[in-house]
Each structure stands twice: as C-alpha cells, then as structure tokens.
Design a protein around this motif. Sequence first.
Motif, short mmCIF file in Angstrom:
data_model
loop_
_atom_site.label_atom_id
_atom_site.label_comp_id
_atom_site.label_asym_id
_atom_site.label_seq_id
_atom_site.Cartn_x
_atom_site.Cartn_y
_atom_site.Cartn_z
N SER A 31 0.80 -1.23 0.00
CA SER A 31 0.00 0.00 0.00
C SER A 31 0.84 1.28 0.00
CB SER A 31 -0.92 0.02 1.21
OG SER A 31 -0.18 0.14 2.42
N GLY A 32 2.08 1.16 0.45
CA GLY A 32 2.90 2.36 0.58
C GLY A 32 2.59 3.15 1.84
N VAL A 33 1.81 2.56 2.74
CA VAL A 33 1.50 3.17 4.04
C VAL A 33 2.37 2.47 5.07
CG1 VAL A 33 -0.32 3.53 5.77
CG2 VAL A 33 -0.87 3.67 3.33
N SER A 34 3.00 3.23 5.95
CA SER A 34 3.94 2.63 6.89
C SER A 34 3.25 1.61 7.81
CB SER A 34 4.62 3.71 7.74
OG SER A 34 3.72 4.23 8.70
N ARG A 35 4.04 0.65 8.23
CA ARG A 35 3.55 -0.38 9.15
C ARG A 35 3.06 0.27 10.44
NH1 ARG A 35 5.43 -2.92 13.34
NH2 ARG A 35 7.54 -2.12 13.16
N ALA A 36 3.80 1.27 10.91
CA ALA A 36 3.42 1.97 12.14
C ALA A 36 2.07 2.67 11.99
CB ALA A 36 4.49 2.99 12.53
N MET A 37 1.83 3.29 10.84
CA MET A 37 0.55 3.97 10.60
C MET A 37 -0.58 2.95 10.54
SD MET A 37 -1.44 6.49 10.21
CE MET A 37 -0.47 7.95 9.92
N LEU A 38 -0.37 1.83 9.86
CA LEU A 38 -1.39 0.79 9.79
C LEU A 38 -1.73 0.26 11.18
CD1 LEU A 38 -0.13 -1.16 6.65
CD2 LEU A 38 -2.17 0.27 6.80
N TRP A 39 -0.70 0.07 12.01
CA TRP A 39 -0.92 -0.41 13.37
C TRP A 39 -1.73 0.60 14.16
CZ3 TRP A 39 0.43 1.32 18.25
CH2 TRP A 39 0.22 0.41 19.29
N GLN A 40 -1.39 1.88 14.03
CA GLN A 40 -2.12 2.92 14.75
C GLN A 40 -3.58 2.97 14.31
OE1 GLN A 40 0.02 6.58 14.24
NE2 GLN A 40 1.61 6.01 15.70
N ILE A 41 -3.83 2.79 13.02
CA ILE A 41 -5.20 2.78 12.51
C ILE A 41 -5.96 1.59 13.10
CG2 ILE A 41 -6.66 2.52 10.46
CD1 ILE A 41 -4.36 3.96 8.90
N GLU A 42 -5.34 0.41 13.07
CA GLU A 42 -6.00 -0.79 13.61
C GLU A 42 -6.27 -0.68 15.10
OE1 GLU A 42 -4.40 -4.62 12.81
OE2 GLU A 42 -4.68 -4.43 10.65
N GLN A 43 -5.44 0.05 15.82
CA GLN A 43 -5.62 0.22 17.26
C GLN A 43 -6.59 1.35 17.58
OE1 GLN A 43 -4.25 -1.93 19.57
NE2 GLN A 43 -3.78 -3.00 17.68
N GLY A 44 -7.04 2.07 16.55
CA GLY A 44 -7.94 3.19 16.77
C GLY A 44 -7.24 4.42 17.32
N ARG A 45 -5.92 4.45 17.20
CA ARG A 45 -5.14 5.57 17.73
C ARG A 45 -4.92 6.67 16.71
NH1 ARG A 45 -0.62 2.71 21.58
NH2 ARG A 45 -2.11 1.48 22.77
N SER A 46 -5.24 6.39 15.47
CA SER A 46 -5.06 7.38 14.41
C SER A 46 -6.26 7.33 13.48
CB SER A 46 -3.78 7.08 13.63
OG SER A 46 -3.62 7.98 12.56
N GLN A 47 -6.73 8.50 13.10
CA GLN A 47 -7.82 8.57 12.13
C GLN A 47 -7.19 8.82 10.76
OE1 GLN A 47 -10.68 11.45 13.38
NE2 GLN A 47 -11.44 10.16 15.01
N PRO A 48 -7.25 7.84 9.88
CA PRO A 48 -6.58 7.98 8.59
C PRO A 48 -7.28 8.99 7.68
CG PRO A 48 -7.89 6.00 8.61
CD PRO A 48 -7.95 6.57 10.01
N THR A 49 -6.50 9.60 6.82
CA THR A 49 -7.08 10.48 5.81
C THR A 49 -7.70 9.62 4.72
OG1 THR A 49 -5.05 10.54 4.50
CG2 THR A 49 -5.30 12.23 6.23
N ILE A 50 -8.52 10.24 3.90
CA ILE A 50 -9.11 9.53 2.75
C ILE A 50 -8.01 9.01 1.84
CG2 ILE A 50 -10.50 9.84 0.66
CD1 ILE A 50 -12.18 9.71 3.17
N LYS A 51 -6.95 9.79 1.67
CA LYS A 51 -5.84 9.37 0.80
C LYS A 51 -5.19 8.09 1.33
CE LYS A 51 -1.60 11.03 -1.30
NZ LYS A 51 -0.72 12.17 -1.53
N VAL A 52 -4.95 8.02 2.63
CA VAL A 52 -4.34 6.83 3.23
C VAL A 52 -5.28 5.63 3.09
CG1 VAL A 52 -3.63 5.78 5.42
CG2 VAL A 52 -2.81 8.06 4.80
N LEU A 53 -6.55 5.81 3.43
CA LEU A 53 -7.51 4.70 3.29
C LEU A 53 -7.63 4.25 1.85
CD1 LEU A 53 -10.61 5.26 5.60
CD2 LEU A 53 -8.87 3.49 5.70
N SER A 54 -7.57 5.19 0.93
CA SER A 54 -7.67 4.86 -0.49
C SER A 54 -6.48 4.01 -0.92
CB SER A 54 -7.73 6.15 -1.32
OG SER A 54 -7.80 5.84 -2.68
N ARG A 55 -5.29 4.33 -0.44
CA ARG A 55 -4.09 3.53 -0.78
C ARG A 55 -4.20 2.11 -0.23
NH1 ARG A 55 0.82 7.42 0.70
NH2 ARG A 55 2.04 5.67 -0.06
N VAL A 56 -4.72 2.00 0.98
CA VAL A 56 -4.88 0.68 1.58
C VAL A 56 -5.96 -0.11 0.83
CG1 VAL A 56 -5.54 -0.56 3.69
CG2 VAL A 56 -4.09 1.47 3.85
N ALA A 57 -7.07 0.54 0.53
CA ALA A 57 -8.15 -0.13 -0.21
C ALA A 57 -7.66 -0.60 -1.57
CB ALA A 57 -9.34 0.82 -0.37
#
Length: 90
Positions: A31-57
């Motif tokens: 996805s090009g999204v850092s592992r740390a950012m993905l972990w924070q998203i999964e833990q509910g510690r970070s609210q991803p931007t639409i751009k980040v979610l779009s890359r993951v999707a």
Amino acid sequence: GDRDLSDRIAGRLHQIRSERKLSLEQLARSSGVSRAMLWQIEQGRSQPTIKVLSRVADALGLPLTSFLELDQRPAATMLRRHGAKRLRSG
C-alpha cells in the motif's frame, strides 16, 4: 461520532487483513502506508485520511467504502429441531 467511525475503520481493517492472512509489513509494502501507521489505525489511535484509506483499499483490491461497512453476517444461526435436516454418512 468520530470515535465510532475510528473504531469501525480499525475493526474492518484488522478483520480484512486477518481474513487474508496479511501481516502489517506485507500490507505496508503493497500500500505504501507505513507499518506503524497501519498499526495505529488498527488500534484506533489514528484517524486515517481519505488518501491513506484509499491507498490501503487499492492495495487490497477493495472499494474505499469497505472500511465503513458493518459486518452483517450473523455469528450463528439457530435451527429448531423440526427445521433442521438430519445428515447421515455411510
């Protein structure tokens, strides 16, 4: 509210990644999204931007809305005795 949305995204991302047996590292690479950012998203510690979610999707081959959907499948279905079929094996 914001917390509900964050929790929904966190749960769905973890569920999808687990179903596909992807590590955080594998998803980060694709996805090009850092592992740390993905972990924070999964833990509910970070609210991803639409751009980040779009890359993951895109990396998962899913529409962006898949992170917002609730899992509608029931955990179990109960059948009464008269509604169940009896299976036999030879």
